[in-house]
Scaffold this motif. Structure first.
Motif, PDB file in Angstrom:
ATOM      1  N   TYR A 185       0.849  -1.194   0.000  1.00 57.45           N
ATOM      2  CA  TYR A 185       0.000   0.000   0.000  1.00 57.45           C
ATOM      3  C   TYR A 185       0.888   1.249   0.000  1.00 57.45           C
ATOM      4  O   TYR A 185       2.049   1.193   0.394  1.00 57.45           O
ATOM      5  CB  TYR A 185      -0.912  -0.001   1.224  1.00 57.45           C
ATOM      6  N   THR A 190      -1.377   3.793   3.876  1.00 62.77           N
ATOM      7  CA  THR A 190      -2.103   3.204   5.001  1.00 62.77           C
ATOM      8  C   THR A 190      -2.370   1.729   4.749  1.00 62.77           C
ATOM      9  O   THR A 190      -2.936   1.355   3.713  1.00 62.77           O
ATOM     10  CB  THR A 190      -3.445   3.926   5.219  1.00 62.77           C
ATOM     11  N   PRO A 237      -4.527  -1.501   5.640  1.00 64.10           N
ATOM     12  CA  PRO A 237      -5.834  -1.791   6.260  1.00 64.10           C
ATOM     13  C   PRO A 237      -5.678  -2.537   7.582  1.00 64.10           C
ATOM     14  O   PRO A 237      -4.688  -3.250   7.805  1.00 64.10           O
ATOM     15  CB  PRO A 237      -6.539  -2.655   5.212  1.00 64.10           C
ATOM     16  N   ASP A 238      -6.658  -2.377   8.437  1.00 66.90           N
ATOM     17  CA  ASP A 238      -6.585  -2.985   9.764  1.00 66.90           C
ATOM     18  C   ASP A 238      -6.356  -4.485   9.710  1.00 66.90           C
ATOM     19  O   ASP A 238      -5.630  -5.035  10.545  1.00 66.90           O
ATOM     20  CB  ASP A 238      -7.867  -2.688  10.545  1.00 66.90           C
ATOM     21  N   ASP A 239      -6.978  -5.183   8.731  1.00 67.31           N
ATOM     22  CA  ASP A 239      -6.865  -6.644   8.691  1.00 67.31           C
ATOM     23  C   ASP A 239      -5.506  -7.120   8.187  1.00 67.31           C
ATOM     24  O   ASP A 239      -5.226  -8.319   8.191  1.00 67.31           O
ATOM     25  CB  ASP A 239      -7.988  -7.259   7.853  1.00 67.31           C
ATOM     26  N   LYS A 259      -2.544  -5.078   9.056  1.00 63.72           N
ATOM     27  CA  LYS A 259      -1.514  -4.383   9.818  1.00 63.72           C
ATOM     28  C   LYS A 259      -0.593  -5.378  10.521  1.00 63.72           C
ATOM     29  O   LYS A 259      -1.040  -6.353  11.109  1.00 63.72           O
ATOM     30  CB  LYS A 259      -2.151  -3.442  10.840  1.00 63.72           C
ATOM     31  N   SER A 298       3.382  -0.457   4.157  1.00 63.14           N
ATOM     32  CA  SER A 298       3.130   0.620   3.206  1.00 63.14           C
ATOM     33  C   SER A 298       4.455   1.174   2.693  1.00 63.14           C
ATOM     34  O   SER A 298       5.516   0.974   3.307  1.00 63.14           O
ATOM     35  CB  SER A 298       2.328   1.738   3.865  1.00 63.14           C
TER      36      SER A 298
END
Length: 246
Positions: free
Chosen positions: A179, A182, A184-186, A188, A193
């Motif tokens: 990325y 950012t 994504p939460d799922d 991290k 990034s």
């Protein structure tokens, strides 16, 4: 040392591109780092299949190892007289790829050399140091050194101190950058990034970085711009055919 990019897409290959794969050459030795989807056709524009001297696979996700199967097929039935190919891999990482053909058929063409992440060993003229980097499956980043120059490749992985230590003062860091800014939460902790990769490159003191594993649809200019916020050295994006000599 010469690096040629075979592909740098994450997950699946975009049109006219390929997933993760890199050809590293030094003193006539040809080493492949990963062989994801569509990398073999890219490789064959540079060298024949029987001229590969060794392969290093970071982990077992197919966008990093699927084209090991057609490479071995090309060596087995392509008319050459290739010796068994040394394949450096974590235990079990390429079992699914080796099972794609009838049982045992490709075994004599593959010299599988399993290692534990954290091991150090020689691959031809390269001194290799490996490190376990965060991902959903075991993933072994690698540092290759020859004639006092070092290249580091993360494979996939989340940010962390292990990446920084592996890349310390390297000439080039080939950095996971799925990325731009950012994660994504799922994902991290499991993916990185471009902005995070650049911050790690700066902390490690690397001279240049190459962003790879961009998610299909990611604007490479946006990825470079995000990285530029945190890194002042040369920044490239892994695209097929890109060659770097150092």
């Amino acid at each position: 040392m010469r690096l040629t990019v075979l592909g740098g897409c994450g997950a699946w290959p975009e049109p006219a591109s390929a997933c993760s794969g890199f050809l590293v050459e030094h003193d006539g030795f040809r080493l492949l780092l990963d062989l994801g989807y569509a990398t073999l056709p890219q490789l064959l524009t540079h060298i024949p299949a029987d001229q590969v001297d060794a392969v290093y696979i970071t982990h077992g996700h197919p966008d990093h190892c699927s084209d090991l199967n057609p490479l071995l097929r090309a060596r087995a039935i392509g008319g050459g007289a290739a010796a068994p190919l040394p394949i450096y891999t974590l235990p079990g990482a390429i079992d699914a790829v080796m099972a794609l053909d009838r049982p045992g058929w490709l075994d004599e063409f593959a010299d599988i050399r399993e290692f534990t992440a954290g091991d150090a060993f020689d691959i031809g003229p390269f001194q290799a140091v490996t490190a376990l980097l965060p991902h959903w499956v075991p993933n072994a980043g690698i540092r290759l050194t020859a004639d006092g120059r070092s290249l580091v490749y993360t494979g996939d992985g989340g940010p962390g101190q292990a990446v920084i230590e592996l890349a310390r003062e390297a000439q080039l860091l080939i950095a996971e950058a799925t990325y731009a800014e950012t994660v994504p939460d799922d994902a991290k902790g499991m993916l990185t990034s471009a902005a995070e990769a650049a911050a790690q490159a700066t902390e490690a003191g690397v001279r240049g970085m190459l962003l790879t594993h961009l998610e299909p649809g990611t604007d490479p200019y946006a990825a470079r711009a995000a990285a530029r916020q945190n890194f002042s050295g040369p920044i490239g994006v892994a695209t097929p055919g890109l060659a770097i000599e150092f």
